[in-house]
Design an enzyme around this catalytic site. Structure first.
Site, short mmCIF file in Angstrom:
data_model
loop_
_atom_site.label_atom_id
_atom_site.label_comp_id
_atom_site.label_asym_id
_atom_site.label_seq_id
_atom_site.Cartn_x
_atom_site.Cartn_y
_atom_site.Cartn_z
N LYS A 1 -27.57 21.35 -9.17
CA LYS A 1 -26.21 21.53 -9.12
C LYS A 1 -25.69 20.14 -8.24
O LYS A 1 -26.31 19.67 -7.59
CB LYS A 1 -25.69 22.54 -8.20
CG LYS A 1 -24.36 23.07 -8.46
CD LYS A 1 -23.91 23.78 -9.82
CE LYS A 1 -22.60 24.38 -9.84
NZ LYS A 1 -22.45 25.00 -11.06
P1 NAD Z 1 -11.78 25.82 -13.49
O1 NAD Z 1 -11.79 24.86 -12.51
O2 NAD Z 1 -11.64 25.50 -15.01
O3 NAD Z 1 -10.94 26.98 -13.27
C1 NAD Z 1 -10.91 27.60 -11.95
C2 NAD Z 1 -9.64 28.67 -11.66
O4 NAD Z 1 -9.95 29.23 -10.56
C3 NAD Z 1 -8.39 28.06 -12.01
O5 NAD Z 1 -7.50 28.78 -12.40
C4 NAD Z 1 -8.10 27.75 -10.19
O6 NAD Z 1 -6.75 27.74 -9.98
C5 NAD Z 1 -8.58 29.01 -9.70
N1 NAD Z 1 -9.17 29.47 -8.48
C6 NAD Z 1 -9.50 28.60 -7.59
N2 NAD Z 1 -9.47 29.04 -6.36
C7 NAD Z 1 -8.88 30.38 -6.23
C8 NAD Z 1 -8.59 31.22 -5.32
N3 NAD Z 1 -8.99 31.14 -3.99
N4 NAD Z 1 -8.08 32.34 -5.80
C9 NAD Z 1 -7.76 32.54 -7.11
N5 NAD Z 1 -7.97 31.70 -8.02
C10 NAD Z 1 -8.40 30.45 -7.80
O7 NAD Z 1 -13.16 26.29 -13.04
P2 NAD Z 1 -14.25 27.21 -14.13
O8 NAD Z 1 -15.02 26.21 -15.18
O9 NAD Z 1 -13.56 28.24 -14.90
O10 NAD Z 1 -15.00 28.03 -12.99
C11 NAD Z 1 -15.09 29.12 -12.51
C12 NAD Z 1 -15.91 29.92 -12.01
O11 NAD Z 1 -16.94 30.07 -12.81
C13 NAD Z 1 -16.74 28.80 -10.88
O12 NAD Z 1 -17.22 29.67 -9.79
C14 NAD Z 1 -17.72 28.19 -11.73
O13 NAD Z 1 -18.95 27.94 -10.77
C15 NAD Z 1 -18.10 29.43 -12.52
N6 NAD Z 1 -18.89 29.05 -13.78
C16 NAD Z 1 -18.25 28.16 -14.64
C17 NAD Z 1 -18.91 27.71 -15.83
C18 NAD Z 1 -18.40 26.84 -16.68
O14 NAD Z 1 -19.17 26.54 -17.89
N7 NAD Z 1 -17.30 26.49 -16.60
C19 NAD Z 1 -20.34 28.14 -15.98
C20 NAD Z 1 -20.85 29.16 -15.03
C21 NAD Z 1 -20.19 29.46 -13.96
#
Ligand code: NAD
Length: 416
Positions: free
Chosen positions: A108
């Site tokens: 990571k």
């Molecule tokens: P992203 O940056 O595209 O979106 C994140 C979203 O969360 C945004 O809408 C943001 O405004 C919101 N957010 C941030 N802080 C917040 C809070 N305190 N309360 C409410 N909403 C909040 O990120 P993503 O890629 O969608 O990732 C989201 C989660 O999923 C993360 O934990 C990431 O580690 C996990 N994840 C993502 C992927 C991927 O392929 N993108 C894969 C596995 C896990």
């Protein structure tokens, strides 16, 4: 497990590993080895500001395990990113790749920064400098980067270009989640959300939940928005609440997800969209619903609020959104949790597919079929293990993931 509050994600990750080690009766030496990331790098990244002057931010790349294949894991841009969080997320990737049987280890990266406070040119310079600093550790056969919180295809293109320029030839497989024009997959951005939805469908069937199934989603980015959009187009589901970091919207009768998406595409925060009633961002995990999908940040369901979670089913789109003590409270209430290493594995499964295809364009249906098969079969194995042992889904998934890594360690032996 102790009843301590696990504010530190690394402590939480170690607790979960410790429980799996105990259940698998791992000898102390093997358990001890898995408690340490194989490599940890911290870098300073100076950025020339557009308005003059410079600022310096800190970045990390952690490779927890390289036993089953090259490191694999996203890069996060977040103001609260830390080394401990990055270590925890790298360890989570190790178990996740093993559970869905993808030939990768766990890694990571992160930069402790608020990306919304930087101009695009500053973001690009920061991304390129970060890539250059971690370059000795990464590469298609060493450690493959991907998007995470605060990063997307644009950042992956910058990383790939910087690494390719430094090594002298195109290194398309150094990152996944690239733009389609440079070998990415059109399905990668939605893949994690798609996998979350596959898990929701399987669990809804297993738990015999009846339509309309009410869903609340925290996060409206790559993961949360995909889940919201897919479930909104399915008659069995009703999306009653969503939130981004600015705030949430709630409508017991069902939100107009299309209107929310249009508003966000125009650059508006959810707190400002005139759809449903406004709620605080952290309240979205507590609204009355059947299924709660935390898809934003870690640690949002803990001992302090788990007793007020009304959902029958929590499906972890985010990494580590439920703390170990939050888990205990949810278990006492009979809430089923589909753990992150299963629920959000769709991204890494699609990344593997992207690497295998090496830049060849692929039909969406092929990738979705591959995702459905991989996530579906991992889900079935976890449920079978859970029913056989009486362990919950998280403990079952952890045992299966850790066991697979241990088997690879034993097979390879120890150098020297
Ligand atoms: P992203 O940056 O595209 O979106 C994140 C979203 O969360 C945004 O809408 C943001 O405004 C919101 N957010 C941030 N802080 C917040 C809070 N305190 N309360 C409410 N909403 C909040 O990120 P993503 O890629 O969608 O990732 C989201 C989660 O999923 C993360 O934990 C990431 O580690 C996990 N994840 C993502 C992927 C991927 O392929 N993108 C894969 C596995 C896990």
């Amino acid at each position: 497990m102790t009843n301590e509050t696990f504010d530190n994600p690394w402590q939480g990750a170690l607790v979960r590993l410790g429980e799996a080690a105990e259940r698998l009766k791992l000898e102390d030496g093997m358990h001890e080895m898995l408690r340490h990331p194989r490599r940890t790098l911290e870098v300073a990244i100076p950025i020339a500001r557009e308005g003059g002057g410079r600022m310096t931010v800190v970045g990390y790349r952690v490779q927890h395990s390289l036993t089953r294949g090259p490191g694999k894991g996203g890069v996060r841009y977040h103001p609260e990113a830390s080394l401990d969080e990055t270590k925890a997320l790298a360890m989570t990737m190790t178990w996740k790749c093993a559970l869905v049987d993808i030939p990768y280890g766990g890694a990571k990266g992160a930069i402790r920064v608020d990306p919304s406070a930087l101009a695009v040119s500053e973001l690009e310079a920061m991304t390129r400098r970060y890539t250059s600093e971690i370059a000795p550790l990464i590469g298609p056969d060493r450690d493959i980067l991907a998007p995470d919180l605060g990063t997307g295809a644009r950042e992956m293109a910058w990383i790939m270009d910087t690494y390719s320029t430094a090594t002298g030839f195109l290194q398309g497989s150094s990152v996944t989640g690239k733009p389609v024009e440079v070998g990415g997959s059109s399905e990668r951005r939605g893949a994690t959300g798609f996998g979350v939805v596959v898990c929701i469908h399987h669990e809804v069937e297993r738990l015999k939940l009846k339509p309309p199934i009410e869903v609340a989603i925290q996060g409206f980015g790559a993961v949360g928005r995909t889940v919201a959009t897919m479930l909104d187009s399915d008659d069995r589901y009703r999306v009653v609440a969503v939130a981004d970091e600015t705030g949430g919207r709630f409508d017991a009768g069902g939100l107009d997800v299309t209107a929310l998406a249009v508003h966000c595409d125009a650059g508006g925060p959810l707190s400002m969209v005139p759809v449903g009633e406004q709620i605080p961002a952290d309240e979205v995990v507590l609204v009355p619903c059947d299924v709660m999908v935390p898809a934003a940040i870690g640690g949002v369901i803990d001992a302090g609020n788990a007793g007020r979670v009304s959902a029958r089913l929590v499906v972890e789109g985010a990494n580590a959104p439920v703390t170990p003590d939050g888990d205990m409270t949810l278990a006492d209430r009979g809430t089923v949790v589909v753990p992150d290493i299963l629920a959000n594995a769709g991204g890494v499964v699609a990344s593997h597919y992207e690497s295998l295809r090496a830049g060849w364009h692929t039909e969406s249906a092929d990738i979705r079929g591959w995702l459905e098969q991989r996530i579906g079969s991992a889900h079935a194995r976890v449920v079978e293990f859970s029913e056989r042992t009486g362990l919950n889904l998280r403990d079952s998934a952890m045992c299966l993931g850790v066991e697979s890594v241990i088997t690879a360690h034993r097979t390879r032996g120890l150098y020297p």
